[in-house]
Scaffold this motif. Structure first.
Motif, PDB file in Angstrom:
ATOM      1  N   ILE A  60       0.860  -1.185   0.000  1.00  0.00           N
ATOM      2  CA  ILE A  60       0.000   0.000   0.000  1.00  0.00           C
ATOM      3  C   ILE A  60       0.895   1.234   0.000  1.00  0.00           C
ATOM      4  N   LYS A  61       0.608   2.174  -0.912  1.00  0.00           N
ATOM      5  CA  LYS A  61       1.314   3.451  -0.946  1.00  0.00           C
ATOM      6  C   LYS A  61       0.321   4.540  -0.579  1.00  0.00           C
ATOM      7  N   LEU A  62       0.691   5.356   0.410  1.00  0.00           N
ATOM      8  CA  LEU A  62      -0.154   6.447   0.878  1.00  0.00           C
ATOM      9  C   LEU A  62       0.592   7.760   0.657  1.00  0.00           C
ATOM     10  N   GLU A  63       0.205   8.508  -0.351  1.00  0.00           N
ATOM     11  CA  GLU A  63       0.913   9.751  -0.657  1.00  0.00           C
ATOM     12  C   GLU A  63       0.467  10.859   0.298  1.00  0.00           C
ATOM     13  N   ASN A  64       1.454  11.567   0.853  1.00  0.00           N
ATOM     14  CA  ASN A  64       1.223  12.665   1.799  1.00  0.00           C
ATOM     15  C   ASN A  64       0.493  12.224   3.065  1.00  0.00           C
ATOM     16  N   LYS A  65       0.698  10.977   3.466  1.00  0.00           N
ATOM     17  CA  LYS A  65       0.103  10.455   4.702  1.00  0.00           C
ATOM     18  C   LYS A  65       1.194   9.750   5.498  1.00  0.00           C
ATOM     19  N   TYR A  66       1.294  10.129   6.763  1.00  0.00           N
ATOM     20  CA  TYR A  66       2.237   9.488   7.679  1.00  0.00           C
ATOM     21  C   TYR A  66       1.433   8.856   8.806  1.00  0.00           C
ATOM     22  N   LEU A  67       1.869   7.716   9.273  1.00  0.00           N
ATOM     23  CA  LEU A  67       1.118   6.937  10.244  1.00  0.00           C
ATOM     24  C   LEU A  67       1.511   7.269  11.680  1.00  0.00           C
ATOM     25  N   SER A  68       0.517   7.257  12.567  1.00  0.00           N
ATOM     26  CA  SER A  68       0.767   7.422  14.000  1.00  0.00           C
ATOM     27  C   SER A  68       1.203   6.081  14.580  1.00  0.00           C
ATOM     28  N   LYS A  69       1.718   6.092  15.790  1.00  0.00           N
ATOM     29  CA  LYS A  69       2.102   4.851  16.464  1.00  0.00           C
ATOM     30  C   LYS A  69       0.889   3.940  16.610  1.00  0.00           C
ATOM     31  N   LYS A  70      -0.258   4.511  16.943  1.00  0.00           N
ATOM     32  CA  LYS A  70      -1.481   3.719  17.081  1.00  0.00           C
ATOM     33  C   LYS A  70      -1.820   3.018  15.762  1.00  0.00           C
ATOM     34  N   GLU A  71      -1.699   3.732  14.649  1.00  0.00           N
ATOM     35  CA  GLU A  71      -1.997   3.134  13.348  1.00  0.00           C
ATOM     36  C   GLU A  71      -1.010   2.013  13.017  1.00  0.00           C
ATOM     37  N   VAL A  72       0.260   2.206  13.341  1.00  0.00           N
ATOM     38  CA  VAL A  72       1.264   1.164  13.094  1.00  0.00           C
ATOM     39  C   VAL A  72       0.975  -0.064  13.966  1.00  0.00           C
TER      40      VAL A  72
END
Length: 158
Positions: A60-72
């Motif tokens: 999955i590629k998410l452009e201009n999106k960074y994940l939070s620790k909760k999401e990881v």
């Protein structure tokens, strides 16, 4: 993601690439992250790509999106083999494997309706201990109810 004839999906300038997802789990990862496609950032999905490590994998590629620790942590529950790549100006600036902590607090609700964490006026957060990593098996620290990784989506905290 590149084959003999070139890239399957173009590179992203900035954002996150979730790689080494077990084949067939990309859509589940998107659902647990709450990504529907209407958020405004570009999402690319490759399913069942060849992988030396897994045989077949999803990406999955998410452009201009960074994940939070909760999401990881949520990703680790359903895709424990996943790797996270942080992309800036087309380059990978950080890469790491997801990992499940030995204890998970407040991410998923207990499946037992009688558990203390499910009582309306109770302030206790759900707490699960990790019994097994692959496949994921979690056990409620309060009542002993178990949640399998494949069922995590049903018990996500709002």
């Amino acid at each position: 993601m590149s084959g003999e004839k070139g890239l399957l999906v173009s590179k992203i300038r900035d954002g996150t690439v979730i790689d080494h997802i077990s084949a067939g789990k990309a859509l589940k990862v998107l659902r647990i992250l709450g990504i529907t496609g209407s958020e405004g950032f570009r999402v690319a999905i490759v399913m069942n790509a060849d992988s030396r490590k897994l045989g077949r994998k999803d990406i999955i590629k998410l452009e201009n999106k960074y994940l939070s620790k909760k999401e990881v942590d949520l990703i680790a529950l359903v895709a424990p083999t996943a790797t996270i790549n942080i992309i800036r100006d087309y380059d990978v600036v950080e890469k790491y494997n997801v990992s499940l902590p030995e204890e998970i607090t407040g991410l998923i609700k207990c499946p037992n309706p009688n558990c203390i964490t499910r009582k309306p006026r109770e302030v206790a957060l759900s707490r699960f201990r990790l019994l097994r990593k692959d496949p994921v098996v979690l056990e409620c620290c309060y009542c002993g109810a178990r949640v399998l990784g494949e069922d995590v989506e049903k018990y996500l905290e709002a």
